[in-house]
Design a protein around this motif. Structure first.
Motif, PDB file in Angstrom:
ATOM      1  N   GLN A 233     -14.027  -6.149   4.302  1.00 29.75           N
ATOM      2  CA  GLN A 233     -14.084  -4.869   3.597  1.00 29.75           C
ATOM      3  C   GLN A 233     -13.128  -4.857   2.406  1.00 29.75           C
ATOM      4  OE1 GLN A 233     -14.173  -1.205   6.048  1.00 29.75           O
ATOM      5  NE2 GLN A 233     -14.116  -2.567   7.826  1.00 29.75           N
ATOM      6  N   VAL A 234     -11.948  -5.458   2.583  1.00 27.96           N
ATOM      7  CA  VAL A 234     -10.982  -5.496   1.484  1.00 27.96           C
ATOM      8  C   VAL A 234     -11.547  -6.297   0.316  1.00 27.96           C
ATOM      9  CG1 VAL A 234      -8.670  -6.198   0.788  1.00 27.96           C
ATOM     10  CG2 VAL A 234      -9.026  -5.179   3.038  1.00 27.96           C
TER      11      VAL A 234
ATOM     12  N   GLN B 163      -8.595  -0.264  -4.675  1.00 31.59           N
ATOM     13  CA  GLN B 163      -9.414   0.019  -5.858  1.00 31.59           C
ATOM     14  C   GLN B 163      -8.594   0.641  -6.976  1.00 31.59           C
ATOM     15  OE1 GLN B 163     -12.977   2.096  -4.443  1.00 31.59           O
ATOM     16  NE2 GLN B 163     -13.881   0.081  -4.071  1.00 31.59           N
TER      17      GLN B 163
ATOM     18  N   TYR C 273      -7.897   4.099   6.668  1.00 29.00           N
ATOM     19  CA  TYR C 273      -8.577   3.083   5.874  1.00 29.00           C
ATOM     20  C   TYR C 273      -9.037   3.597   4.502  1.00 29.00           C
ATOM     21  CZ  TYR C 273      -8.530   0.015  10.004  1.00 29.00           C
ATOM     22  OH  TYR C 273      -8.145  -0.771  11.070  1.00 29.00           O
ATOM     23  N   PRO C 274      -9.482   4.865   4.408  1.00 25.04           N
ATOM     24  CA  PRO C 274      -9.801   5.370   3.061  1.00 25.04           C
ATOM     25  C   PRO C 274      -8.592   5.324   2.124  1.00 25.04           C
ATOM     26  CG  PRO C 274     -10.813   6.773   4.708  1.00 25.04           C
ATOM     27  CD  PRO C 274      -9.907   5.821   5.451  1.00 25.04           C
TER      28      PRO C 274
ATOM     29  N   TRP D 263     -14.003  -3.963  -1.290  1.00 24.64           N
ATOM     30  CA  TRP D 263     -13.346  -2.914  -2.079  1.00 24.64           C
ATOM     31  C   TRP D 263     -12.883  -3.461  -3.422  1.00 24.64           C
ATOM     32  CZ3 TRP D 263      -9.555  -1.340   2.422  1.00 24.64           C
ATOM     33  CH2 TRP D 263     -10.276  -0.693   3.426  1.00 24.64           C
TER      34      TRP D 263
ATOM     35  N   LYS E  50      -8.317   1.756   1.036  1.00 25.11           N
ATOM     36  CA  LYS E  50      -9.355   1.484   0.033  1.00 25.11           C
ATOM     37  C   LYS E  50      -8.942   2.046  -1.323  1.00 25.11           C
ATOM     38  CE  LYS E  50     -14.258   2.260  -1.024  1.00 25.11           C
ATOM     39  NZ  LYS E  50     -15.543   2.834  -0.532  1.00 25.11           N
TER      40      LYS E  50
ATOM     41  N   ASP F 108       0.814  -1.224   0.000  1.00 24.18           N
ATOM     42  CA  ASP F 108       0.000   0.000   0.000  1.00 24.18           C
ATOM     43  C   ASP F 108       0.844   1.268   0.000  1.00 24.18           C
ATOM     44  OD1 ASP F 108      -0.122   1.123   3.143  1.00 24.18           O
ATOM     45  OD2 ASP F 108       0.238  -1.023   2.995  1.00 24.18           O
TER      46      ASP F 108
END
Length: 377
Positions: free
Chosen positions: A223-224, A174, A166-167, A227, A170, A93
């Motif tokens: 959530q991942v 994405q 977290y945003p 996404w 995400k 990331d």
């Protein structure tokens, strides 16, 4: 009142229509039939977890200053020569945060090279293993005699502990998946490697700083998947089950249950004896989805090419071993080298890796077997 009711119904209709279109736009988990049809179109998948010998971790592999397409091209050529057709490759990331456009360009460069060698990679987005405090820029040199001394987690402990980040995570998921969502050069997306790993044998002090790591990963993992699905990839999503009782799969933890519930295709890790490998394949196949082993082969603990790879072929289970070319990760040293570094002597047998740094086999018979089973000889 009638006018108000009419307006209200119109608003409800618009909202429901929006939600319906959003549901249609988002790719749901693949049905069993779609997953199996996809797998039927694949060759028997054989490869390694790949990082060039010049890189100690994901950051050093991909950062602009140390990205080495020449080395990658040479090493993937060696893989092609023995019949390998996939590689599991870790992303990070922080690379997206550092230079999204540049990172995307380098991923494309990697895909050009891989395609030239008829290799379709499985990309890993997040990873709970090893150093929980990753940093951009110059990476630390290897610790002499120690297995994977520089590998880093994604997200690191700081980001995992901070929901405000977290945003950003995400956007990374994405951004990467969205950029390559329709790219046939990519085999699949592994959304999280060994989620919740505690690394007690390597980074106990650092891991104690985030005592609720497992709870946070358990909440974030679904959530991942979501996404990634929102990016509508044509490639399947997965996360490999690990550290489970290989006997029958009845005693699964919550994270493993999430992995199996959310994955389009089933992937797993098994570094044990061949009979346990075969037993795990048996109960995983009960999920009626394709099964791929994304980590195996640790010679000194009983997982070898000689014994596991023939089983994988017989069962038509994809087989991706850990390690390809010996280099800065030093994963030819065993896990226990964290407690007993191999500074004066080499281990009696290599733990991981297929090739020496110059491309010659660690053990010629293994390469011969891989070539034989993949039809390269």
């Amino acid at each position: 009142m009638k006018k108000f009711k009419s307006v209200f119904l119109t608003v409800v209709f618009v909202v429901v229509s929006f939600l319906s279109s959003a549901a249609v736009a988002q790719t749901p988990r693949w049905p069993e039939q779609k997953a199996n049809a996809w797998y039927a179109q694949q060759p028997w998948l054989v490869g390694s977890n790949y990082i060039p010998k010049s890189a100690i971790n994901q950051l050093e592999m991909w950062q602009e200053e140390t990205f080495d397409p020449t080395e990658i091209d040479k090493e993937l050529g060696w893989a092609e020569a023995m019949g390998m057709n996939t590689m599991r490759v870790f992303l990070h990331d922080l690379l997206w945060q550092q230079d999204a456009a540049g990172f995307q360009k380098r991923i494309d460069q990697f895909l050009v090279i891989a395609a030239r060698h008829h290799i379709r990679p499985l990309f890993v987005l997040f990873d709970s293993c090893w150093d929980p405090l990753p940093h951009l820029g110059l990476q630390d040199p290897p610790i002499p005699g120690v297995h994977n001394s520089g590998w880093v987690q994604s997200p690191g402990a700081t980001a995992l502990a901070d929901p405000k980040q977290y945003p950003r995570l995400k956007a990374y998921v994405q951004g990467v998946v969205g950029a390559f969502a329709k790219d046939d050069r990519i085999l699949a997306w592994d959304v999280w490697n060994e989620p919740g790993a505690d690394n007690a044998g390597s980074y106990p002090r650092q891991e104690l700083n985030l005592r609720d790591k497992i709870a946070r990963v358990t909440a974030l993992l679904p959530q991942v998947f979501e996404w990634a699905r929102e990016a509508n990839p044509t490639q399947p999503l997965t996360s490999g089950v690990w550290a489970v009782d290989a006997s029958d799969g009845t005693d699964l933890g919550e994270l493993q249950q999430i992995q199996l519930r959310e994955s389009d295709i089933i992937t797993f890790h098994n570094y044990s004896w061949p009979e346990y490998f075969k037993r795990e394949v048996s109960w995983l196949k009960k999920y009626n989805r394709p099964v791929i082993c994304t980590e195996y082969m640790a010679r000194s603990v009983g997982s070898t090419f000689d014994t596991v790879l023939p089983i994988a072929k017989e069962e038509r289970v994809g087989a991706i071993n850990w390690g390809f070319v010996a280099g800065k990760t030093q994963t030819y040293f065993p896990w226990e080298s964290w407690q007993h570094p191999y500074i004066l002597d080499q281990p009696p047998v290599w733990f991981h890796e297929v090739l020496r740094p110059d491309g010659t086999p660690y053990r010629q018979a293994e390469v011969n077997l891989i070539r034989q089973l993949t039809g390269k000889q």
